[in-house]
Design a protein around this motif. Structure first.
Motif, PDB file in Angstrom:
ATOM      1  N   VAL A  22      34.248 -12.514   6.812  1.00  0.00           N
ATOM      2  CA  VAL A  22      33.161 -11.926   7.603  1.00  0.00           C
ATOM      3  C   VAL A  22      33.618 -10.599   8.194  1.00  0.00           C
ATOM      4  O   VAL A  22      34.681 -10.515   8.811  1.00  0.00           O
ATOM      5  CB  VAL A  22      32.719 -12.886   8.737  1.00  0.00           C
ATOM      6  CG1 VAL A  22      31.541 -12.294   9.508  1.00  0.00           C
ATOM      7  CG2 VAL A  22      32.341 -14.247   8.172  1.00  0.00           C
ATOM      8  N   THR A  23      32.814  -9.554   7.989  1.00  0.00           N
ATOM      9  CA  THR A  23      33.120  -8.245   8.555  1.00  0.00           C
ATOM     10  C   THR A  23      31.796  -7.551   8.888  1.00  0.00           C
ATOM     11  O   THR A  23      30.748  -8.207   8.896  1.00  0.00           O
ATOM     12  CB  THR A  23      34.009  -7.417   7.576  1.00  0.00           C
ATOM     13  OG1 THR A  23      34.386  -6.196   8.202  1.00  0.00           O
ATOM     14  CG2 THR A  23      33.303  -7.103   6.266  1.00  0.00           C
ATOM     15  N   THR A  24      31.858  -6.260   9.168  1.00  0.00           N
ATOM     16  CA  THR A  24      30.618  -5.530   9.445  1.00  0.00           C
ATOM     17  C   THR A  24      30.547  -4.313   8.518  1.00  0.00           C
ATOM     18  O   THR A  24      31.566  -3.830   8.013  1.00  0.00           O
ATOM     19  CB  THR A  24      30.564  -5.011  10.901  1.00  0.00           C
ATOM     20  OG1 THR A  24      31.602  -4.051  11.074  1.00  0.00           O
ATOM     21  CG2 THR A  24      30.709  -6.136  11.897  1.00  0.00           C
ATOM     22  N   LEU A  25      29.339  -3.823   8.364  1.00  0.00           N
ATOM     23  CA  LEU A  25      29.145  -2.651   7.510  1.00  0.00           C
ATOM     24  C   LEU A  25      29.854  -1.429   8.093  1.00  0.00           C
ATOM     25  O   LEU A  25      30.420  -0.614   7.353  1.00  0.00           O
ATOM     26  CB  LEU A  25      27.640  -2.396   7.364  1.00  0.00           C
ATOM     27  CG  LEU A  25      27.194  -1.621   6.145  1.00  0.00           C
ATOM     28  CD1 LEU A  25      27.729  -2.220   4.859  1.00  0.00           C
ATOM     29  CD2 LEU A  25      25.681  -1.560   6.106  1.00  0.00           C
ATOM     30  N   GLY A  26      29.870  -1.344   9.429  1.00  0.00           N
ATOM     31  CA  GLY A  26      30.540  -0.226  10.095  1.00  0.00           C
ATOM     32  C   GLY A  26      32.039  -0.219   9.809  1.00  0.00           C
ATOM     33  O   GLY A  26      32.659   0.842   9.747  1.00  0.00           O
ATOM     34  N   PRO A  31      33.036   3.405   7.595  1.00  0.00           N
ATOM     35  CA  PRO A  31      33.086   4.166   8.852  1.00  0.00           C
ATOM     36  C   PRO A  31      32.649   5.618   8.630  1.00  0.00           C
ATOM     37  O   PRO A  31      32.698   6.114   7.504  1.00  0.00           O
ATOM     38  CB  PRO A  31      34.565   4.086   9.251  1.00  0.00           C
ATOM     39  CG  PRO A  31      35.299   3.840   7.981  1.00  0.00           C
ATOM     40  CD  PRO A  31      34.368   3.120   7.047  1.00  0.00           C
ATOM     41  N   ASP A  32      32.226   6.268   9.713  1.00  0.00           N
ATOM     42  CA  ASP A  32      31.873   7.686   9.671  1.00  0.00           C
ATOM     43  C   ASP A  32      30.866   7.972   8.552  1.00  0.00           C
ATOM     44  O   ASP A  32      31.017   8.920   7.785  1.00  0.00           O
ATOM     45  CB  ASP A  32      33.156   8.521   9.459  1.00  0.00           C
ATOM     46  CG  ASP A  32      32.956   9.985   9.849  1.00  0.00           C
ATOM     47  OD1 ASP A  32      31.996  10.280  10.589  1.00  0.00           O
ATOM     48  OD2 ASP A  32      33.737  10.821   9.372  1.00  0.00           O
ATOM     49  N   SER A  33      29.860   7.119   8.464  1.00  0.00           N
ATOM     50  CA  SER A  33      28.916   7.220   7.330  1.00  0.00           C
ATOM     51  C   SER A  33      27.895   8.348   7.521  1.00  0.00           C
ATOM     52  O   SER A  33      27.621   8.783   8.645  1.00  0.00           O
ATOM     53  CB  SER A  33      28.183   5.894   7.162  1.00  0.00           C
ATOM     54  OG  SER A  33      27.440   5.605   8.304  1.00  0.00           O
ATOM     55  N   PHE A  34      27.333   8.747   6.421  1.00  0.00           N
ATOM     56  CA  PHE A  34      26.249   9.739   6.414  1.00  0.00           C
ATOM     57  C   PHE A  34      24.942   8.972   6.583  1.00  0.00           C
ATOM     58  O   PHE A  34      24.688   7.991   5.874  1.00  0.00           O
ATOM     59  CB  PHE A  34      26.245  10.491   5.090  1.00  0.00           C
ATOM     60  CG  PHE A  34      25.205  11.568   4.986  1.00  0.00           C
ATOM     61  CD1 PHE A  34      25.474  12.854   5.437  1.00  0.00           C
ATOM     62  CD2 PHE A  34      23.951  11.287   4.475  1.00  0.00           C
ATOM     63  CE1 PHE A  34      24.514  13.856   5.354  1.00  0.00           C
ATOM     64  CE2 PHE A  34      22.962  12.275   4.400  1.00  0.00           C
ATOM     65  CZ  PHE A  34      23.255  13.574   4.831  1.00  0.00           C
ATOM     66  N   GLY A  35      24.108   9.409   7.528  1.00  0.00           N
ATOM     67  CA  GLY A  35      22.862   8.677   7.778  1.00  0.00           C
ATOM     68  C   GLY A  35      21.726   9.604   8.119  1.00  0.00           C
ATOM     69  O   GLY A  35      21.880  10.838   8.067  1.00  0.00           O
TER      70      GLY A  35
END
Ligand code: THU
Length: 138
Positions: free
Chosen positions: A121-125, A129-133
């Motif tokens: 189990v983890t998170t998308l972040g 990390p430091d994603s373009f949105g």
């Protein structure tokens, strides 16, 4: 007022079950790598998808984006968690799927195998990390 959707233990079990079930419909005759994904939307509904491949290899799509497309087409815009099921729990969403999912919330990502209790189990972040949105475009 509808109840807020949270990722309870019961919802997680349900999500894992749906990802495992849809994996059996994977159309993957070229890689023989079957994947199922189940996406929990903030509405409480779960959307499932399996990967599909094509003789023109680039025309295939990952399970995660099939599930995302089904959910978006149903009008969903916010998600809580996604479960991805491969042959074993080493599976993790590819870079394109991480990018496709990341503008709809910092969701929980659960990786499971076809059977057994192991779940990562983890998170998308954490995965992207430091994603373009959307914020980068304004
Ligand atoms: N695949 C997925 O559906 N999801 C993943 O997280 C990783 C890879 C698919 C794409 C292709 O059909 C097969 O698995 C082998 O890469």
């Amino acid at each position: 007022m509808p109840r807020k959707t949270t990722l309870t233990k019961a919802r997680m079990t349900e999500l894992i079950g749906e990802a495992r079930a849809v994996r059996s419909n994977s159309y993957s005759p070229y890689s023989n790598y079957k994947v199922g994904a189940a996406l929990l939307a903030s509405s409480g509904k779960i959307y499932a998808g399996a990967n599909f491949e094509n003789a023109a290899y680039g025309a295939g799509t990952c399970a995660e984006r099939v599930a995302l497309g089904a959910a978006l087409s149903a009008g969903e815009r916010k998600f809580i968690a996604i479960c991805v099921c491969g042959a074993d729990d080493s599976i993790s969403p590819c870079g394109i799927c991480r990018q496709a999912l990341c503008e709809f919330g910092d969701i929980t990502v659960i990786s499971v195998g076809a059977d057994g209790d192991a779940a990562r189990v983890t998170t998308l972040g954490t995965l992207l990390p430091d994603s373009f949105g959307p914020g980068n475009l304004t």
